[in-house]
Design a protein around this motif. Structure first.
Motif, PDB file in Angstrom:
ATOM      1  N   SER A   1     123.286  60.388   7.500  1.00  0.00           N
ATOM      2  CA  SER A   1     123.391  59.467   6.360  1.00  0.00           C
ATOM      3  C   SER A   1     122.981  60.137   5.068  1.00  0.00           C
TER       4      SER A   1
ATOM      5  N   GLN B   1     125.575  62.265   3.772  1.00  0.00           N
ATOM      6  CA  GLN B   1     126.636  61.436   3.207  1.00  0.00           C
ATOM      7  C   GLN B   1     126.254  60.962   1.812  1.00  0.00           C
TER       8      GLN B   1
ATOM      9  N   ASN C   1     131.017  60.146   7.221  1.00  0.00           N
ATOM     10  CA  ASN C   1     130.047  60.145   8.297  1.00  0.00           C
ATOM     11  C   ASN C   1     130.764  59.782   9.599  1.00  0.00           C
TER      12      ASN C   1
ATOM     13  N   ILE D   1     123.330  55.713   3.354  1.00  0.00           N
ATOM     14  CA  ILE D   1     124.692  55.421   3.760  1.00  0.00           C
ATOM     15  C   ILE D   1     125.115  54.008   3.362  1.00  0.00           C
TER      16      ILE D   1
ATOM     17  N   CYS E   1     121.414  58.818  11.189  1.00  0.00           N
ATOM     18  CA  CYS E   1     120.751  59.771  10.302  1.00  0.00           C
ATOM     19  C   CYS E   1     119.568  60.424  11.012  1.00  0.00           C
TER      20      CYS E   1
END
Ligand code: SF4
Ligand code: SF4
Ligand code: SF4
Ligand code: SF4
Ligand code: FES
Lengths: 414, 304
Positions: free
Chosen positions: B79, B82, B122, B157, B232
C-alpha cells in the motif's frame, strides 16, 4: 422529491440520558446540503436539536460534523452524495458530532482544548522582522504564493476531528495548528522562523508526531492539505535549519535517506540504530535495547536471517547515487505544488472551471520552495515580485491570480 | 498476463513471506511477474518529506524501467508503495515543464518519464480490475467457508480518495471485502478497517504508535475476527511483528493473526501453509490453520 432519513446522534449531558440516535424524515432535493436538512428538521419537527452554523456557504467554518463517519462541513455536503456512500441503508444519512472533541450538545462540540488552544500555541501572528520598513516589506512573490494554501483554512476543525494521532495522543499539536504554523514559517517577513521550527520539532507532540495517515487531507473542505504543510515544516526544520530534535524525527529521516542512497532498497536492520543516531550514539542504547525483542522475534520466526540483519545484500547502483547527489546539491529545492500550479490538463480541458478540484489552476512553472533565511543567494528573478514574468521563466514566478484567503470559493454549495 | 513487478523493499527484507507468497500465487492466477531489477525504494513518503524532487525522480526512474519490461502494467504489493508512487506520478503527470526538469536528471541513464507512461496497480486492484472476481471465484479450490476475516487497508491505499482513483466505478475501498467474499470467507466489520497502524511514528512516538496497532487489533478481536488481512507489509510490521508490544501497551492479551493478501488468496487457491510462509509470522495463525485442517481433513501438516 427524494426522501432522506436523517439519523442524528443526540446527546445532552445535562439530561443525564445516554447518547442515542434519532431518525427524522426529510424531503429535499439531492443537491441540498446536509445542513439544510438538519435545519428543516429543527424548524419543523424538533426544535431542541443542537447544531452550530452561520454562513451556510462554506465560509465561516462553524458547521463541522461527521456525515456517514467522515468529517466535513454540513453546509458543503450534498444529500445525494452523502446518501450514496451510506452503509446504513438506502437514503439513510448518519450525522454525528466531530470526533476528538468533547460534546456540548448533539452536534455541537467544544473546540477549545483540541483546536483553539493549539492554534494559540503556535503563535498565530507575524513576528515582524526588524527593522520594520517605513512602508511595506518587499518579499519574493513566490514565497507568498507558497503560503496561500494554508491561508485558505477556515478553522472548521474537520481535520482535527479525524486526525489519527490525535485519537491516541490528545496533546498532539494537530493538523490545523501545524498548517497555521507553516503560514508563518513560510512567510519571509517573519523574524522567528528558526525559533518556531525548533519549538515544534522539539515538542514530542509537534511535527514529528504526525502519523502520515492522510485523514486531514481527506477531511479538509478547503484543500489546505495540513499533512503536506507538516511535511514542509519538517523539510524546513531539517534541511534548512538543521534542527536535530530529541524525538529522532530528523535523524530518522536522514537515516532513511542515507540508507536508500547506500543500498538502493531499504535495509531495515541499519535503519533502526541510524534513526537513533548510529549504533554508538548514546541515544541509541536504550532504544536499541527496547527494540531488541523485536529483532530477536524476527530472527526467531525466520523472518530475518542473521546474514540479512548484518550484511548488505543490495548495493545501490551508481545511478541512484548520482540522482541523490544531483538533486540534493541543488541550491533550492524544487517543489511542484498542485494546489498552486494545478494540472495543466484541467486547464486545457476547461479553462473556465476554477471551482472544482483543489485550486485556481494557473499554468505556472514548478514552485521553488522559498529558501530559508540563511540559504545562499536567491535567483534574481524571484526578487522582482510585481511584474508578471513570462511563464517559461524557470524561476518561481506564479501568475498573479493566486488563490487569496478563503478561496477557492465554493460556488456549488447553495 | 505479464506485469512489471515491484515487490518493494520490506517484502524482501523484514516480511520475506510476502514476496514468497506472491511468487507462489502468481502462476495460479496466470500472472507472470517480471521484476523491475534496478529500481530503488519508492521512499515510503519519507524521501518526499525530505525532498520532493528526489522522490519524484527516483520513482520516475522506476516507472521508466517498468515501461521497458514487456509487462502490460506495473504491479506492487505494498500500500505504501502504491500511495507514495501515486503521489509522485500525480505531480509528474501534472506539468510538462516539471517532467522535463526531472527527465534532465534521468537522461544520463537513457531513461525518461512520459505522462501516463505506466499504470501502477496494487495486487488488490489488479485482482479485481484485471483478473476479475468471477474469474477468481472459479479458481478457488478451498473456499474460505466459515473463516472470519477482517480487512485492514492502511492509509496509503485509501487516502486521498481522488489521487487513488476511488470512485463509484472503482470502489477500491471495498475491494478487500469483495475479495474475501469471492474467496468464500466472511467479512468482519470492525472499527479499524481504514485506520492507521501507527508504523510511521514507531521511532518518534512509540506509545501512540503501539496504541494504534493495539486498539485496531483489539477491535478486530472483539468483532470476533479469526484473522486480519493487509495489502501492505508495513502495516504487517506494526500489526504482527510488534503485536506483543502493542498488547502490552494497551494492557490486553492479543493473538490476532495477520495475513498478507497473497497469503489469503493462496490459501483459497489451495496452496499449503508452508508454501505461503505462514510459519514466519510472529503471531501464529493457529485459527487459520485450524480452519484449513478442518476443511481438508487434517492432511496439512502445521509444521511448527
Ligand atoms: S496526517 Fe498527521 S496531522 Fe493529518 S490527520 Fe494524520 S496524523 Fe493527523
Ligand atoms: S485545515 Fe481544513 S479541515 Fe482543518 S480547520 Fe482548516 S479548513 Fe478545517
Ligand atoms: S514503501 Fe516500503 S516497501 Fe515499498 S518501496 Fe518503499 S520502503 Fe520499500
Ligand atoms: S496503516 Fe500504517 S503502514 Fe499501513 S499504510 Fe498506514 S501508515 Fe502505512
Ligand atoms: S455554516 Fe459556515 S461553513 Fe458551514
Amino acid at each position: 422529491m427524494p426522501e432522506y432519513t436523517l439519523r442524528l446522534r443526540r446527546y445532552d449531558p445535562e439530561t443525564g440520558e445516554a447518547p442515542h440516535y434519532e431518525d427524522f424524515k426529510v424531503e429535499l432535493e439531492g443537491h441540498r446540503s446536509v445542513l439544510e436538512a438538519i435545519l428543516q428538521v429543527r424548524n419543523e419537527q424538533d426544535g431542541s436539536i443542537g447544531v452550530r452554523c452561520s454562513c451556510r456557504a462554506a465560509i465561516c467554518g462553524s458547521c463541522g460534523v461527521r456525515t456517514n463517519g467522515k468529517a466535513g462541513l454540513a453546509c458543503h455536503t450534498h444529500l445525494d452524495a452523502a446518501a450514496k456512500n451510506s452503509k446504513h441503508g438506502e437514503n439513510v444519512i448518519v450525522v454525528e458530532p466531530m470526533g476528538n472533541m468533547p460534546i456540548i450538545k448533539d452536534l455541537i462540540v467544544d473546540m477549545e482544548e483540541v483546536h483553539w488552544k493549539k492554534i494559540r500555541r503556535v503563535t498565530p501572528w507575524l513576528v515582524a522582522k526588524e527593522p520594520v520598513p517605513e512602508r511595506e516589506y518587499i518579499v519574493p512573490h513566490a514565497a507568498m504564493v507558497d503560503v496561500t494554501q494554508t491561508m485558505a483554512c477556515i478553522q472548521c476543525g474537520a481535520c482535527v476531528s479525524d486526525c489519527m494521532t490525535m485519537e491516541m495522543d490528545p496533546l498532539f499539536v494537530g493538523p490545523a495548528a501545524l498548517a497555521k504554523a507553516y503560514r508563518f514559517v513560510g512567510d519571509p517577513r517573519d523574524a522567528e522562523q528558526g525559533q518556531r521550527l525548533k519549538d515544534l520539532s522539539e515538542d514530542p507532540h509537534g511535527i514529528y508526531d504526525c502519523t502520515h495517515c492522510f485523514q486531514c487531507i481527506e477531511a479538509c473542505p478547503k484543500g489546505v492539505a495540513p499533512m503536506s504543510q507538516i511535511m514542509r515544516l519538517r523539510r524546513r526544520a531539517g534541511s534548512d535549519f538543521h534542527i536535530d530534535d530529541r524525538n529522532n524525527g530528523h535523524r530518522h529521516e536522514m537515516a532513511f535517506i542515507k540508507n536508500i542512497r547506500k543500498n538502493g532498497l531499504l535495509h531495515e536492520a541499519d535503519l533502526l540504530p541510524d534513526s537513533y543516531g548510529g549504533k554508538f550514539h548514546p541515544r541509541a542504547v536504550p532504544e536499541l535495547l527496547s527494540s531488541l525483542p523485536v529483532v530477536l522475534r524476527a530472527l526467531k520466526t525466520g523472518k530475518v536471517t542473521v546474514k540479512k540483519a548484518l550484511l548488505h545484500e543490495h548495493k545501490a547502483s551508481p545511478e541512484i547515487k548520482r540522482i541523490f547527489d544531483t538533486v540534493e546539491n541543488r541550491e533550492v529545492r524544487l517543489e511542484y505544488n498542485l494546489y498552486i500550479s494545478g494540472n495543466e490538463d484541467d486547464l486545457a480541458d476547461d479553462p473556465a472551471d476554477t471551482t472544482g478540484g483543489t485550486a485556481t489552476a494557473t499554468l505556472a512553472p514548478p514552485v521553488v520552495e522559498a529558501p530559508a533565511v540563511e540559504a545562499p543567494a536567491e535567483p534574481a528573478a524571484v526578487e522582482t515580485p510585481v511584474e508578471p514574468a513570462p511563464v517559461a521563466e524557470p524561476a518561481a514566478e506564479i501568475d498573479t491570480e493566486a488563490p487569496a484567503e478563503g478561496e477557492p470559493t465554493e460556488g456549488d454549495t447553495q | 498476463m505479464k506485469v512489471a513487478y515491484w515487490p518493494g523493499c520490506v517484502s524482501r527484507g523484514f516480511t520475506p513471506e510476502l514476496h514468497g507468497a506472491m511468487e507462489a500465487v502468481a502462476p495460479l492466477l496466470d500472472l507472470e511477474l517480471i521484476g523491475i531489477d534496478r529500481a530503488s525504494c519508492c521512499g515510503a513518503g519519507v524521501i518526499a518529506e525530505h525532498n520532493q524532487e528526489l522522490a519524484d525522480t527516483l520513482n520516475a526512474r522506476t516507472f521508466a524501467l517498468a515501461a521497458e519490461t514487456p509487462g502490460e502494467l506495473m504491479m506492487n504489493i505494498c500500500s505504501t508503495c502504491q500511495g507514495a508512487q501515486s503521489e509522485c506520478q500525480e505531480r509528474l503527470d501534472a506539468s510538462a515543464e516539471y517532467r522535463a526538469e526531472i527527465n534532465t536528471t534521468l537522461e544520463a541513464e537513457g531513461l525518461a518519464y512520459e505522462k501516463g507512461l505506466v499504470t501502477n496497480k496494487n495486487f488488490l486492484w489488479l485482482l479485481v480490475e484485471e483478473i476479475g472476481l468471477e474469474n477468481l471465484k472459479k479458481k478457488v479450490k478451498r473456499p474460505l467457508t466459515g473463516l472470519k476475516v477482517g480487512p485492514f487497508y492502511g492509509c496509503y491505499i485509501v487516502r486521498p480518495t481522488d489521487r487513488l482513483g476511488i470512485d463509484d466505478e472503482n470502489p477500491r475501498d471495498q475491494y478487500m471485502q469483495m475479495v474475501i467474499e469471492a474467496l468464500g470467507g466472511e467479512v468482519i466489520d470492525y472499527a479499524g478497517i481504514y485506520k492507521c497502524c501507527g508504523f510511521p511514528i514507531i521511532t518518534m512516538n512509540k506509545k501512540a504508535s503501539l496504541q494504534m496497532a493495539g486498539t485496531h487489533l483489539a477491535d478486530a478481536t472483539d468483532a470476533d475476527a479469526d484473522c486480519l488481512v493487509v495489502p501492505c507489509p508495513l502495516c504487517h510490521l506494526n500489526l504482527d511483528l510488534q503485536q506483543p508490544m502493542a498488547a502490552a501497551e494497551i494492557g490486553r492479551d492479543l493473538s490476532m493473526p495477520v495475513l498478507h493478501l497473497p497469503q489469503l488468496v493462496g490459501l483459497a487457491l489451495g496452496l499449503d501453509n508452508k508454501a505461503l510462509g505462514l510459519q514466519r509470522h510472529v503471531i501464529k495463525p493457529t485459527s487459520v490453520i485450524d480452519w484449513s485442517t478442518a476443511v481438508i481433513g487434517s492432511t496439512v501438516e502445521a509444521g511448527w
